[in-house]
Design an enzyme around this catalytic site. Structure first.
Site, PDB file in Angstrom:
ATOM      1  N   CYS A   1     -26.690 -10.657  -2.432  1.00  0.00           N
ATOM      2  CA  CYS A   1     -26.509 -10.040  -1.115  1.00  0.00           C
ATOM      3  C   CYS A   1     -26.140  -8.565  -1.254  1.00  0.00           C
ATOM      4  O   CYS A   1     -25.289  -8.193  -2.071  1.00  0.00           O
ATOM      5  CB  CYS A   1     -25.407 -10.772  -0.346  1.00  0.00           C
ATOM      6  SG  CYS A   1     -25.056 -10.072   1.289  1.00  0.00           S
TER       7      CYS A   1
ATOM      8  N   ASP B   1       0.840  -1.199   0.000  1.00  0.00           N
ATOM      9  CA  ASP B   1       0.000   0.000   0.000  1.00  0.00           C
ATOM     10  C   ASP B   1       0.877   1.252   0.000  1.00  0.00           C
ATOM     11  O   ASP B   1       0.564   2.247   0.651  1.00  0.00           O
ATOM     12  CB  ASP B   1      -0.935   0.001   1.219  1.00  0.00           C
ATOM     13  CG  ASP B   1      -2.037   1.063   1.120  1.00  0.00           C
ATOM     14  OD1 ASP B   1      -2.405   1.436  -0.004  1.00  0.00           O
ATOM     15  OD2 ASP B   1      -2.500   1.524   2.176  1.00  0.00           O
TER      16      ASP B   1
END
Length: 376
Positions: A202, A143
């Site tokens: 979902c 990251d």
């Protein structure tokens, strides 16, 4: 270092070799990723064009580097993606969120900042590949650069990208960090089989988001996201979003907590990610009292340091204001919170002061709290 010009002979399955060595170093999984990223880069460009990245200007500035790994690290022809599980053994998240006087900190930030640990293990893996496969030029990422890490993880077979935009894995849910090795090793690995997306119909993550930041499947408006607002965003938090932040003072896990796949995520025993300083049970009033020196000392080596002391106080002021608005709070508790806000009323920062003033206005009129308590 220069890599062989031809694909390496494969006396064994190099992808399996990499996975085994990664697991021996403490990673949960690893895979060799396909570099087919055109569709993902197009998705990113549309997101940026809509301004959904908010104040994260660096995402637009370096968008092109994400599409072509070789631009970020010259010579890259192979990307190894790894998964590092982090779900800590901590106070029940739902219980903390339900306690207005408690401070909720995203589960990933309760312990050690993962970046250094991830980089150390990635470098160890890369050096092992030097000995096992061949000398190579490489660069590791945690990251720390413009990398399409979620797309690469998907391409490496580590999971699928869920509707909340996080990578999901059947065994680990979404409680994991991602890291990458960009290398010039011509590993002639069979591309990983894509993991079949299993979100189905979902919409739990979309429905639960307190600020409606997930504006549709696979579409996140960072400007409304509590993680963005409490960590990346400088200055005032929009007033209309403050009540929905509740007691979340650093990040938000609601979309993960609601995801059915996270029922299968096991607790990670890595001591590095265990809660420090009792932060999984911390009280707002105590954290608001931290001086800058205390903040810097207690957050050393932690992701919490990213917010800085000013945003730390700003976020806690919002959470205290939301606690004051809770009619279930006792008058004694409310008075203590007001005293805490008053103690910082002369703090030499206009943003902190404005959020304190907002918080003080959240206290119900005299008598309404006791009436609500008795009627309940």
């Amino acid at each position: 270092m220069s890599a062989p010009s031809e694909p390496l002979a494969a006396p064994r399955d190099w992808a399996a070799e990499i996975r085994d060595r990664a697991r021996a170093l403490g990673f949960a999984d690893a895979g060799v990723a396909s570099l087919a990223l055109d569709d993902d880069h197009a998705h990113l460009r549309r997101w940026l064009d809509e301004g959904l990245h908010g104040g994260m200007g660096w995402m637009a500035e370096h968008a092109a580097l994400r599409a072509d790994p070789a631009q970020l690290h010259p010579g890259t022809i192979t990307v190894i993606s790894v998964r590092l599980d982090y779900r800590p053994s901590a106070e029940d998240a739902d219980a903390v969120l339900a306690d207005a006087e408690a401070a909720y900190i995203s589960r990933y930030a309760l312990g050690r900042d993962y970046h250094k640990l991830m980089r150390k293990r990635l470098k160890a893996l890369a050096e092992q590949l030097t000995q096992t496969i061949a000398p190579h030029g490489y660069r590791v990422f945690a990251d720390s650069a413009p990398v399409l890490e979620k797309a690469l993880a998907r391409n490496a077979g580590l999971g699928w990208i869920g509707k909340h935009t996080l990578v999901l894995n059947r065994e680990a849910g979404s409680w994991f960090f991602l890291g990458e090795i960009y290398t010039d090793l011509p590993i002639d690995a069979v591309p990983a089989e894509p993991v079949t997306p299993r979100c189905g119909s979902c919409t739990a993550c979309i429905d639960i988001c307190p600020t409606q930041a997930i504006i549709g499947p696979y579409r996140l408006d960072a400007r409304r996201c509590i993680s963005y607002l409490t960590i990346e965003h400088h200055g005032d938090i929009p007033e209309e979003l403050r009540p929905a932040i509740g007691n979340r003072i650093f990040g938000c896990d609601d979309c993960q907590l609601a995801c059915p796949w996270n029922r299968y995520a096991k607790l990670d025993a890595t001591p590095d990610f265990a809660p420090r300083h009792g932060l999984d049970t911390a009280r707002l009033i105590d954290l608001f009292a931290w001086t800058e020196d205390e903040y810097l000392s207690r957050t050393e080596g932690m992701a919490l340091r990213r917010a800085g002391h000013l945003r730390w106080l700003r976020n806690i002021a919002v959470a205290i204001g939301n606690a004051l608005a809770d009619v279930r709070l006792s008058e004694a508790a409310a008075s203590a919170l007001v005293d805490a806000l008053d103690s910082r009323s002369a703090f030499p920062d206009s943003t902190v002061q404005s959020h304190i003033r907002w918080a003080l206005k959240r206290r119900p009129a005299a008598g309404s709290r006791s009436t609500a308590l008795h009627s309940g």
